[in-house]
Design an enzyme around this catalytic site. Structure first.
Site, mmCIF file in Angstrom:
data_model
loop_
_atom_site.group_PDB
_atom_site.id
_atom_site.type_symbol
_atom_site.label_atom_id
_atom_site.label_comp_id
_atom_site.label_asym_id
_atom_site.label_seq_id
_atom_site.Cartn_x
_atom_site.Cartn_y
_atom_site.Cartn_z
ATOM 1 C CG ASN A 1 -35.611 -30.194 -63.378
ATOM 2 O OD1 ASN A 1 -36.314 -28.778 -63.033
ATOM 3 N ND2 ASN A 1 -35.219 -31.095 -63.747
ATOM 4 C CD GLU A 2 -30.633 -30.205 -57.141
ATOM 5 O OE1 GLU A 2 -30.783 -30.658 -56.871
ATOM 6 O OE2 GLU A 2 -29.338 -29.930 -57.760
ATOM 7 N N PRO A 3 -34.823 -30.279 -55.570
ATOM 8 C CG PRO A 3 -34.106 -31.273 -53.334
ATOM 9 C CD PRO A 3 -33.413 -30.801 -54.623
#
Ligand code: F6R
Length: 656
Positions: A158-160
């Site tokens: 879950n990237e930025p």
């Protein structure tokens, strides 16, 4: 020192002295959960992560299975993520990684293992992802979710920008994440652009969450996750909204937390000499005034009134730290001795200065005489074949010039860090050389053909053949000999240990072998050094420095138990530098010394283009980083109002 909770964090944060102790703690937590559920005849549902962080945890769980009969037959697992697209049998798949690292070593039932399928056709992916969620629910939800944290702040992938309620889905990987994975894939261009990951919302549904982070390179993002407000710029910060999450850190990863960096802002503290040094150096650098120029107002305006009250006035405290820092300057490192009671000495010095003898600096000097009267025997351990000159090349040059006998022990072959094109260039060279001088043409042609065939058919990330590994090892060995010679150390004073733990031919390392430690013990007994130097870097990309340091410390304990005595100094440099308040010794380098050090680093030609910080954007070459670092330490001394040097190499003494 044992584990302790850090106060005032937005997620409960438990810090352990080492990552091994932290991993053991989490393993014991999982053990007790499984045993409880097993005896109640209930399954245990675990959410699992991959990456470098949980390796020690899996190792410990395997040990508990083998030695304490921990039964995994009722354990159900759900992995967080998988690259996309990715075949399960690919060398880089998380499927393969999980089986190799954990599943195949315990009695888990294959049908209880769930890992997102990286081969799901794009047209079915949405449905597949919601089925993955359903399977988690059908299993009763996750009892305990294990997480790591990426330097982008991601949990799972879950990237930025990921939303608080996001579910299992396909995501695009952040450039930082792809760069972090580059070494494993033998080049950033081979890292997939996408992955399937459980969502933040999926993760937050776990009943209990343990998130682990080890190493200095995680310190900055950990601080943002546990001290700053919840933000989708740092997915891990969403864990603040979970009722039962614990952050498990080693000391390096906790290094940026305010209660550790500046504990005095959190409330009353005990002003130990080490903390005084830390605070006063911090203050001096923050207000940009030398130690001897600090005023009472500087202390008051920066939440240091307690220190001022207990040890002030300002000029006295500044003077104490100034004197301590002066004592770190060492022009003849082979002859300077450290002390095992530094803080006691400093305390004594503080007492004396309190009673009016502050001017008697001579009195407070550490003993400067050598333990031996003549030249010293020095043993420098270099984890890879270039750490010696990169990190302490200037000190080696100085020691040799001053008549000390310097031995260097190269602990690993470093062969996995050599490019294929270099292996080919050298093979070509040797064949042409043999041709030219009519040496054994037939044999070398046969080897050349084998190497050519292997390298031209090699797939990205495929481990090297024995031939190629040996050629790469040879390249690094010859570079090390050339580099050491440039620093003044002749080949007969070099030892190539080729420790067993490194000989996997891949990034993943084996555990330290008992014979590795015995080899180091034998070296101590043969050389009888007065001082040894060890890479004290705990955050190198693949943990080699950390493993080498631990093997050396174990060997030191053994020979100390038999009465052998020598000083152990830690250097840093390839990846990290000491913080100014930590430094216990600096060795001044002249412009000429630094040029010579750089030319020794240049001998490591195969390591050009290799200096990228674990995942960072710092693409400076090793010689540039070394130069900047040494000049920066000199600048720091200058800012503190200490003598002005051209460049300094810094060291810390190792104590049990
Ligand atoms: C792995 C995963 C990632 C990693 C994170 C840290 O399954 O989901 O979030 O936990 O990238 O990786 P390491 O531990 O290699 O630093």
């Amino acid at each position: 020192m044992s584990s302790h909770y850090i106060p005032h964090m937005k997620i409960p944060t438990l810090v352990f002295p080492t990552s091994a102790q932290a991993s053991r703690h989490v393993a014991l937590m999982i053990e007790s959960l499984i045993r409880q559920n097993n005896s109640a005849n209930r399954p245990t549902v675990l959410g699992l992560a991959t990456g470098s962080t949980p390796v020690g945890l899996y190792r410990e769980l395997i040990r508990l299975h083998r030695e304490a009969g921990l039964d995994f037959s009722r354990v159900v697992t759900f992995n967080l993520d998988e690259y996309y697209p990715m075949a399960p049998d690919d060398d880089h798949s998380y499927h393969r990684w999980m089986h190799e690292t954990f599943f195949k070593h315990v009695n888990i039932q294959p049908h209880n293992i769930h890992i997102p399928d990286g081969l799901t056709p794009t047209s079915e992916i949405e449905e597949y992802c919601s089925r993955y969620e359903q399977m988690i629910r059908r299993a009763g939800g996750i009892d305990l979710q294990i997480l790591g944290i990426g330097r982008s702040g991601h949990i799972g992938f879950n990237e930025p920008g990921s939303m608080r309620h996001s579910r299992t889905r396909v995501v695009t990987l952040d450039p930082v994440t792809r760069r972090d994975a580059a070494a494993d894939f033998f080049g950033e261009e081979n890292v997939p652009h996408q992955a399937i990951t459980m969502g933040v919302g999926t993760i937050l549904e776990a009943r209990k969450i343990v998130i682990m982070a080890f190493g200095e390179h995680k310190a900055a993002i950990v601080r943002r996750a546990v001290e700053e407000d919840v933000t989708d710029a740092v997915s891990a910060s969403f864990l603040q909204k979970h009722h039962d999450t614990t952050f498990i850190l080693d000391q390096a990863a906790a290094g940026h937390l305010t209660p550790i960096r500046r504990p005095w802002v959190m409330g009353s503290v005990r002003w130990t000499p080490a903390l005084i040094r830390r605070a006063v150096i911090w203050l001096s650098l923050t207000v940009n005034k030398g130690l001897l120029k600090l005023s009472d107002d500087d202390f008051r305006e920066h939440e240091l009134y307690e220190l001022l009250r207990e040890h002030g006035p300002a000029h006295r405290i500044g003077r104490r730290v100034f004197d301590q820092m002066m004592q770190t300057i060492c022009h003849d490192p082979g002859a300077c001795t450290g002390t095992d009671h530094r803080d006691d000495l400093v305390s004594a010095a503080l007492e004396r200065s309190d009673t009016g003898h502050a001017e008697m600096t001579v009195d407070r000097e550490k003993p400067k005489t050598a333990a031996n009267s003549g030249p010293s025997t020095i043993l420098v351990f270099s984890p890879h074949p270039d750490d010696d000159v990169i990190s302490m090349g200037g000190t080696i040059i100085r020691m040799v010039e001053l008549g000390h006998k310097v031995h260097i022990a190269y602990m690993t072959s470093g062969n996995i860090a050599v490019f294929d094109h270099d292996a080919w260039r050298f093979t070509d060279f040797v064949c042409s050389f043999n041709d030219l001088f009519h040496i054994d043409k037939e044999h070398s042609q046969a080897v050349k053909e084998r190497v050519r065939h292997f390298l031209t058919t090699k797939k990205p990330g495929q481990p090297d053949s024995e031939d190629v590994l040996n050629i790469k090892k040879l390249i690094r060995e010859t570079e090390a000999r050339a580099g050491a010679l440039a620093a003044g150390v002749p080949p007969e004073q070099l030892v190539f240990m080729d420790l067993r733990f490194y000989r996997t031919g891949t990034i993943a390392k084996a555990p330290i072998h008992p014979q590795d430690i015995q080899d180091i013990v034998n070296l101590f007994q043969r050389l009888q050094p007065h001082q040894i130097y060890v890479a004290g870097e705990m955050s190198d990309p693949h943990g080699t420095h950390r493993m080498c340091a631990n093997a050396i410390f174990e060997a030191v304990r053994r020979v100390r138990a038999e009465g052998q005595r020598f000083e152990v100094w830690l250097y840093r440099g390839a990846w990290e530098e000491w913080e100014p308040h930590e430094i216990e010794r600096v060795v001044p380098l002249s412009p000429a010394d630094l040029e010579r050090k750089k030319s020794a680093i240049f001998r490591h030609q195969s390591q050009k283009d290799k200096a990228m910080f674990p995942g960072g954007s710092d693409r400076r070459e090793f010689w540039q980083r070394a130069e900047d670092r040494n000049r920066n330490t000199a600048r720091l001394y200058d800012q503190l109002g200490l003598p002005e040097f051209y460049a300094l190499e810094g060291f810390v003494q190792w104590r049990e």
